[in-house]
Write a protein that holds these residues in place. Structure first.
Motif, PDB file in Angstrom:
ATOM      1  N   GLY A 101       0.789  -1.232   0.000  1.00 30.76           N
ATOM      2  CA  GLY A 101       0.000   0.000   0.000  1.00 30.76           C
ATOM      3  C   GLY A 101       0.814   1.271   0.000  1.00 30.76           C
ATOM      4  O   GLY A 101       0.265   2.366  -0.014  1.00 30.76           O
ATOM      5  N   GLY A 103       2.783   2.346  -2.342  1.00 34.45           N
ATOM      6  CA  GLY A 103       2.749   2.993  -3.667  1.00 34.45           C
ATOM      7  C   GLY A 103       3.722   2.413  -4.673  1.00 34.45           C
ATOM      8  O   GLY A 103       4.072   3.079  -5.646  1.00 34.45           O
ATOM      9  N   LYS A 104       4.133   1.178  -4.469  1.00 35.11           N
ATOM     10  CA  LYS A 104       5.127   0.585  -5.379  1.00 35.11           C
ATOM     11  C   LYS A 104       4.542   0.377  -6.778  1.00 35.11           C
ATOM     12  O   LYS A 104       5.155   0.755  -7.773  1.00 35.11           O
ATOM     13  N   SER A 105       3.344  -0.208  -6.858  1.00 34.14           N
ATOM     14  CA  SER A 105       2.751  -0.472  -8.169  1.00 34.14           C
ATOM     15  C   SER A 105       2.461   0.844  -8.884  1.00 34.14           C
ATOM     16  O   SER A 105       2.655   0.969 -10.091  1.00 34.14           O
ATOM     17  N   THR A 106       2.005   1.830  -8.109  1.00 33.36           N
ATOM     18  CA  THR A 106       1.736   3.151  -8.681  1.00 33.36           C
ATOM     19  C   THR A 106       3.008   3.717  -9.291  1.00 33.36           C
ATOM     20  O   THR A 106       3.027   4.185 -10.418  1.00 33.36           O
ATOM     21  N   ARG A 137      -5.936   1.728 -12.771  1.00 35.83           N
ATOM     22  CA  ARG A 137      -4.902   2.564 -12.164  1.00 35.83           C
ATOM     23  C   ARG A 137      -4.224   3.438 -13.222  1.00 35.83           C
ATOM     24  O   ARG A 137      -3.965   4.611 -13.001  1.00 35.83           O
ATOM     25  N   MET A 270       1.983  11.454  -2.315  1.00 36.22           N
ATOM     26  CA  MET A 270       0.943  10.631  -2.941  1.00 36.22           C
ATOM     27  C   MET A 270      -0.301  11.493  -3.128  1.00 36.22           C
ATOM     28  O   MET A 270      -0.863  12.002  -2.166  1.00 36.22           O
ATOM     29  N   THR A 271      -0.691  11.687  -4.363  1.00 39.48           N
ATOM     30  CA  THR A 271      -1.870  12.507  -4.645  1.00 39.48           C
ATOM     31  C   THR A 271      -2.924  11.620  -5.306  1.00 39.48           C
ATOM     32  O   THR A 271      -2.684  10.433  -5.536  1.00 39.48           O
ATOM     33  N   THR A 272      -4.050  12.204  -5.637  1.00 41.48           N
ATOM     34  CA  THR A 272      -5.087  11.402  -6.298  1.00 41.48           C
ATOM     35  C   THR A 272      -4.646  10.999  -7.702  1.00 41.48           C
ATOM     36  O   THR A 272      -5.230  10.113  -8.314  1.00 41.48           O
ATOM     37  N   GLY A 274      -1.469   9.948  -8.417  1.00 41.95           N
ATOM     38  CA  GLY A 274      -0.195   9.233  -8.318  1.00 41.95           C
ATOM     39  C   GLY A 274       0.856   9.974  -7.517  1.00 41.95           C
ATOM     40  O   GLY A 274       0.549  10.936  -6.807  1.00 41.95           O
TER      41      GLY A 274
HETATM   42  P1  TYD Z   1      -0.187   0.809  -4.642  1.00 40.46           P
HETATM   43  O1  TYD Z   1       0.689   1.356  -5.696  1.00 40.46           O
HETATM   44  O2  TYD Z   1      -1.209  -0.174  -5.047  1.00 40.46           O
HETATM   45  O3  TYD Z   1       0.688   0.189  -3.442  1.00 40.46           O
HETATM   46  P2  TYD Z   1       1.618  -1.114  -3.402  1.00 40.46           P
HETATM   47  O4  TYD Z   1       1.804  -1.589  -4.797  1.00 40.46           O
HETATM   48  O5  TYD Z   1       2.887  -0.626  -2.775  1.00 40.46           O
HETATM   49  O6  TYD Z   1       0.944  -2.106  -2.539  1.00 40.46           O
HETATM   50  O7  TYD Z   1      -0.847   2.103  -3.967  1.00 40.46           O
HETATM   51  C1  TYD Z   1      -1.635   1.971  -2.897  1.00 40.46           C
HETATM   52  C2  TYD Z   1      -2.228   3.221  -2.332  1.00 40.46           C
HETATM   53  O8  TYD Z   1      -2.010   4.404  -3.053  1.00 40.46           O
HETATM   54  C3  TYD Z   1      -3.687   2.993  -2.267  1.00 40.46           C
HETATM   55  O9  TYD Z   1      -4.043   3.063  -0.910  1.00 40.46           O
HETATM   56  C4  TYD Z   1      -4.296   4.081  -3.045  1.00 40.46           C
HETATM   57  C5  TYD Z   1      -3.224   5.096  -3.160  1.00 40.46           C
HETATM   58  N1  TYD Z   1      -3.257   5.820  -4.438  1.00 40.46           N
HETATM   59  C6  TYD Z   1      -3.441   7.188  -4.446  1.00 40.46           C
HETATM   60  O10 TYD Z   1      -3.603   7.827  -3.404  1.00 40.46           O
HETATM   61  N2  TYD Z   1      -3.415   7.868  -5.639  1.00 40.46           N
HETATM   62  C7  TYD Z   1      -3.231   7.214  -6.817  1.00 40.46           C
HETATM   63  O11 TYD Z   1      -3.217   7.868  -7.884  1.00 40.46           O
HETATM   64  C8  TYD Z   1      -3.076   5.793  -6.796  1.00 40.46           C
HETATM   65  C9  TYD Z   1      -2.894   5.026  -8.063  1.00 40.46           C
HETATM   66  C10 TYD Z   1      -3.073   5.132  -5.587  1.00 40.46           C
END
Ligand code: TYD
Ligand code: MG
Length: 471
Positions: A101, A103-106, A137, A270-272, A274
């Protein structure tokens, strides 16, 4: 039960394997971490090395090896390029770790979007999310070059790699190492042996083709267990995302880098839409409005080669417990204990019947000693209800004998403090504090030999004042 090789027991903490179950791992001394797994077929491990004459390795003189292939590929994400030393190295294997959670995937999708301009195509192997989830996403992040980012939702690493070969990828992202598995082993995805084997397969795949590979790995808050820690020595670069999930700040820290400096950090918000790079992190971590309150002190922390101002917040209250509480966030508990002990012993302030709370605002971490002096002054401020003058920035490490020791990067810390309007810098007496280079204006640098001197300078007359004004 396994077929040929029988089973073995593998410690999920360090990866050591045993022929029978034991309660405590004799390698890392952890308890109850042994998990039964299928052993590799007999002889397999040996055959890797005993390859005989048919598969001879060749040595090359250093002078004949071209350095061309290590030309870096700038990602276009300047903050990230600076962080890893100028860009991605072909054949470089990068591990990006962090709590679920964070933000790695983001981040990987944003990076893929930037990189796909120069590296086409990029393959994103996701073992944990469906293609639709990734698309959602991507829409949210407004990812460009969508046709050059090829997605593959697959957990079997061999079939993933044989599938992507025909696309001739220029970069491969694997999200995450805990969700992929190799059919060579019978253990479940996420176990230490699977993680190690998959990483080894990916590393070989990347190195053989001069292909950069980025591996995402989840790290639990408690640390190493079943985590990508076991991969640190295999990969070339290790980056960890840090930061409290409740705050919007994320710090990406270089933990290991075969191609650049370690310890460097990049700060994101972390914004809405990314993760956005934060160019002047000090602005975010310091809320000037709070500076006047007792117990709150700004300190410049050295993060890699840059100084970032952080806000230390402390609270000292009367304790009703026989063992008073020491509660920390973002600060090593032992560092707090040390500073409290120095204050008691060398300055006569009493904390034995006080609860002490200390944290660093914004999810930053105080993991270098340059903040000791600031922490000590913050604690005194909270204990005696006095606030530090607004324009003083304390920079120094405390020794056990109560002296203030100069720390590394004082020039950079002073420069960052000055940018923020600080006029006086409290530093240790010795050391090469850059009066010549950056703090030339007279009177700016205040040198103190001991913590006592520092307290006297900042809170004149406080030590001899009766304690009645506390709390
Ligand atoms: P994510 O990249 O899925 O985390 P991980 O891969 O490390 O597990 O991101 C998770 C959090 O980021 C999730 O709680 C939602 C938040 N988020 C935002 O606030 N803004 C965004 O634009 C995106 C894509 C995610
Ligand atoms: Mg993820």
């Amino acid at each position: 039960m396994a077929k040929k090789g029988g089973t073995r027991f593998v410690c999920q903490g360090c990866g050591q394997s045993f022929s029978k179950w034991v309660g405590q791992c004799s390698s890392c001394s952890e308890w109850n971490l042994l998990v039964e797994e299928a052993a590799p077929p007999a002889g397999q491990e040996v055959s890797r090395f005993a390859s005989g004459g048919s598969n001879l390795a060749l040595c090359h003189p250093l002078s004949e090896i071209s350095g061309e292939s290590s030309a870096r590929l700038a990602t276009g994400f300047d903050v990230f390029d600076d962080l890893i030393g100028g860009g991605i190295v072909p054949g470089g294997i990068t591990l990006i770790g962090g709590e679920p959670g964070v933000g790695k995937s983001t981040f990987m999708l944003q990076l893929a979007s930037r990189l796909s301009v120069i590296l086409k195509p990029i393959i994103y192997i996701s073992g944990e999310e469906s293609l639709t989830q990734i698309k959602l996403r991507a829409d949210r992040l407004k990812v460009g070059n969508e046709k050059d980012i090829l997605l593959l939702s697959e957990q079997n690493i061999e079939s993933s790699l044989s599938c992507i070969l025909s696309y001739q990828p220029r970069l491969v992202i694997v999200d995450s190492i805990q969700t992929v598995f190799t059919s060579q082993l019978e253990s479940t995805p996420g176990s230490v042996s699977q993680i190690r084997e998959c990483a080894a397969v990916l590393t070989k795949f990347g190195k053989d083709r001069n292909l950069p590979v980025m591996i995402v790995g989840h790290v639990t808050k408690e640390g190493a267990i079943a985590g990508p820690k076991v991969l640190e020595h295999i990969v070339d670069t290790v980056l960890y995302f840090e930061g409290e999930l409740s705050s919007q700040f994320r710090v990406l820290r270089v933990f290991k880098n075969r191609f650049g400096a370690t310890g460097e950090v990049a700060v994101f918000q972390m914004t809405t839409n990314g993760l956005l790079p934060v160019l002047n992190p000090s602005d975010l971590f310091v809320s000037r409005a709070h500076v006047e309150s007792p117990g709150v002190v700004i300190v410049p922390l050295l993060e890699g080669s840059r100084a970032i101002l952080a806000e230390l917040q402390t609270l000292v209250t009367h304790s009703f417990l026989s063992m008073p509480r020491r509660v920390v966030a973002g600060i090593e508990p032992n560092r707090l204990n040390l500073v409290v002990a120095v204050l008691e012993k060398h300055c006569g302030f009493k904390f034995y019947n006080k609860d002490v709370f200390a944290n660093v605002a914004g999810g930053l971490r105080l993991n270098e000693p340059g903040g000791d002096l600031g922490l000590a002054l913050a604690l005194i401020g909270s204990l005696r209800n006095r606030s530090l003058p607004r324009d003083i920035l304390p920079i120094g490490e405390l020794t056990l004998s109560g002296d203030v020791r100069p720390v590394a990067g004082v020039d950079r810390r002073i420069a960052e403090g000055r940018r923020f309007g600080f006029k006086h810098f409290l530093v240790g007496e010795r050391g090469e504090t850059g009066e010549k280079s950056c703090a030339a204006r007279s009177g700016e640098v205040v040198r103190v030999r001991t913590l006592r001197d520092a307290v006297e300078h900042v809170f004149p007359g406080l030590r001899s004042a009766p304690e009645a004004d506390s709390n």
